[in-house]
Design a protein around this motif. Structure first.
Motif, PDB file in Angstrom:
ATOM      1  N   ASP A 102       0.817  -1.223   0.000  1.00  0.00           N
ATOM      2  CA  ASP A 102       0.000   0.000   0.000  1.00  0.00           C
ATOM      3  C   ASP A 102       0.845   1.266   0.000  1.00  0.00           C
ATOM      4  O   ASP A 102       0.524   2.240  -0.683  1.00  0.00           O
ATOM      5  N   GLU A 103       1.939   1.244   0.769  1.00  0.00           N
ATOM      6  CA  GLU A 103       2.757   2.449   0.896  1.00  0.00           C
ATOM      7  C   GLU A 103       3.416   2.797  -0.440  1.00  0.00           C
ATOM      8  O   GLU A 103       3.452   3.959  -0.854  1.00  0.00           O
ATOM      9  N   VAL A 104       3.930   1.772  -1.122  1.00  0.00           N
ATOM     10  CA  VAL A 104       4.586   1.977  -2.421  1.00  0.00           C
ATOM     11  C   VAL A 104       3.588   2.557  -3.424  1.00  0.00           C
ATOM     12  O   VAL A 104       3.872   3.535  -4.125  1.00  0.00           O
ATOM     13  N   LEU A 108       3.808   6.212  -5.206  1.00  0.00           N
ATOM     14  CA  LEU A 108       3.897   6.348  -6.668  1.00  0.00           C
ATOM     15  C   LEU A 108       2.804   7.277  -7.194  1.00  0.00           C
ATOM     16  O   LEU A 108       3.054   8.161  -8.014  1.00  0.00           O
ATOM     17  N   LEU A 109       1.579   7.081  -6.706  1.00  0.00           N
ATOM     18  CA  LEU A 109       0.450   7.895  -7.168  1.00  0.00           C
ATOM     19  C   LEU A 109       0.560   9.339  -6.687  1.00  0.00           C
ATOM     20  O   LEU A 109       0.164  10.269  -7.398  1.00  0.00           O
ATOM     21  N   ALA A 110       1.093   9.527  -5.487  1.00  0.00           N
ATOM     22  CA  ALA A 110       1.228  10.875  -4.944  1.00  0.00           C
ATOM     23  C   ALA A 110       2.223  11.689  -5.772  1.00  0.00           C
ATOM     24  O   ALA A 110       2.126  12.911  -5.865  1.00  0.00           O
ATOM     25  N   ASP A 111       3.154  10.972  -6.424  1.00  0.00           N
ATOM     26  CA  ASP A 111       4.172  11.632  -7.244  1.00  0.00           C
ATOM     27  C   ASP A 111       3.645  11.921  -8.653  1.00  0.00           C
ATOM     28  O   ASP A 111       3.758  13.040  -9.169  1.00  0.00           O
ATOM     29  N   ALA A 136      -4.677  10.785  -2.956  1.00  0.00           N
ATOM     30  CA  ALA A 136      -5.800   9.864  -2.676  1.00  0.00           C
ATOM     31  C   ALA A 136      -5.373   8.402  -2.577  1.00  0.00           C
ATOM     32  O   ALA A 136      -6.007   7.611  -1.877  1.00  0.00           O
ATOM     33  N   GLY A 137      -4.301   8.044  -3.268  1.00  0.00           N
ATOM     34  CA  GLY A 137      -3.825   6.658  -3.249  1.00  0.00           C
ATOM     35  C   GLY A 137      -3.425   6.174  -1.871  1.00  0.00           C
ATOM     36  O   GLY A 137      -3.445   4.976  -1.594  1.00  0.00           O
ATOM     37  N   HIS A 138      -3.066   7.118  -0.997  1.00  0.00           N
ATOM     38  CA  HIS A 138      -2.686   6.739   0.365  1.00  0.00           C
ATOM     39  C   HIS A 138      -3.895   6.382   1.224  1.00  0.00           C
ATOM     40  O   HIS A 138      -3.749   5.891   2.335  1.00  0.00           O
ATOM     41  N   PHE A 139      -5.086   6.654   0.721  1.00  0.00           N
ATOM     42  CA  PHE A 139      -6.301   6.423   1.502  1.00  0.00           C
ATOM     43  C   PHE A 139      -7.089   5.214   1.011  1.00  0.00           C
ATOM     44  O   PHE A 139      -8.212   4.967   1.431  1.00  0.00           O
ATOM     45  N   ILE A 140      -6.468   4.460   0.105  1.00  0.00           N
ATOM     46  CA  ILE A 140      -7.121   3.266  -0.433  1.00  0.00           C
ATOM     47  C   ILE A 140      -6.392   2.028   0.071  1.00  0.00           C
ATOM     48  O   ILE A 140      -5.165   2.005   0.123  1.00  0.00           O
TER      49      ILE A 140
END
Ligand code: ZN
Length: 196
Positions: A102-104, A108-111, A136-140
């Motif tokens: 999840d963290e990776v 990646l999406l945050a970048d 948003a990717g960090h919340f999925i």
């Protein structure tokens, strides 16, 4: 510009429809009364690996073949309204869901949102471009996989324990081997999926 893929899909569909025959008469409920939850991996063709014809069974697919809320929604409809009586959870070897956590994915999406690349030597993902990402990717919860045996067992257990899953529907756990095309049973999972 016309998409090459759209053209190919529509050509293939025209051929398929031309020999559609009596399939227009198929009933809505699956004739063989079962459902498969499996991964979206392009190498897996459930119709072929499980011998399905149109109208035979429900096939629910997502990344990993995981028992997400939406997969369970589909299984409940599959039994309650369309009468399936046996369910399979089928994950597979060499699944892409084993290649990140999840963290990776969140990082990646945050970048950046463009397709990332995987270094096969280090199994590390990186973005070829930077900027314009989204937090948003960090919340999925991405439902990644560490071990296929564990993920099949976990998913069978989760479905078995769900209050809307009928107790008299057996749930079988399998891993499809992408090297051989074989389905190998995860005994512990099938045991966990027993009826009661
Ligand atoms: Zn997969």
């Amino acid at each position: 510009m016309a998409s090459k893929i759209v053209g190919e899909v529509l050509d293939a569909n025209a051929k398929y429809a031309a020999s559609f025959g009596s399939k227009g008469e198929l009933a809505l409920p699956p004739a063989r009364g079962f459902a498969i939850l499996t991964c979206m991996d392009a190498r897996l063709d459930p119709a072929k690996y499980a011998g399905l014809a149109e109208g035979d069974a429900h096939v629910i697919r997502n990344a990993g073949g995981r028992a997400s809320d939406d997969a369970i929604r589909s299984l409940v409809i599959s039994h309650k309204l369309l009468g399936t009586k046996e369910w399979f959870v089928i994950h597979h070897t060499n699944c892409g869901m084993e290649l990140f956590c999840d963290e990776v994915m969140g990082d990646l999406l945050a970048d950046n949102l463009a397709t990332a690349s995987l270094d096969m030597a280090t199994l590390k993902w990186s973005n070829p471009q930077h900027g314009g990402g989204c937090a948003a990717g960090h919340f999925i919860k991405w439902h990644t996989i560490k071990s296929q045996e564990e993920s099949v067992l976990q998913d069978v257990q989760r479905i078995r324990e769900h209050p809307l899953a009928p107790k008299n529907v057996p749930i079988y756990g399998y891993i499809y081997d992408v090297k051989t095309g074989r389905l190998n049973e995860v005994t512990k999972a099938t045991e966990a999926g027993r009826t009661s």
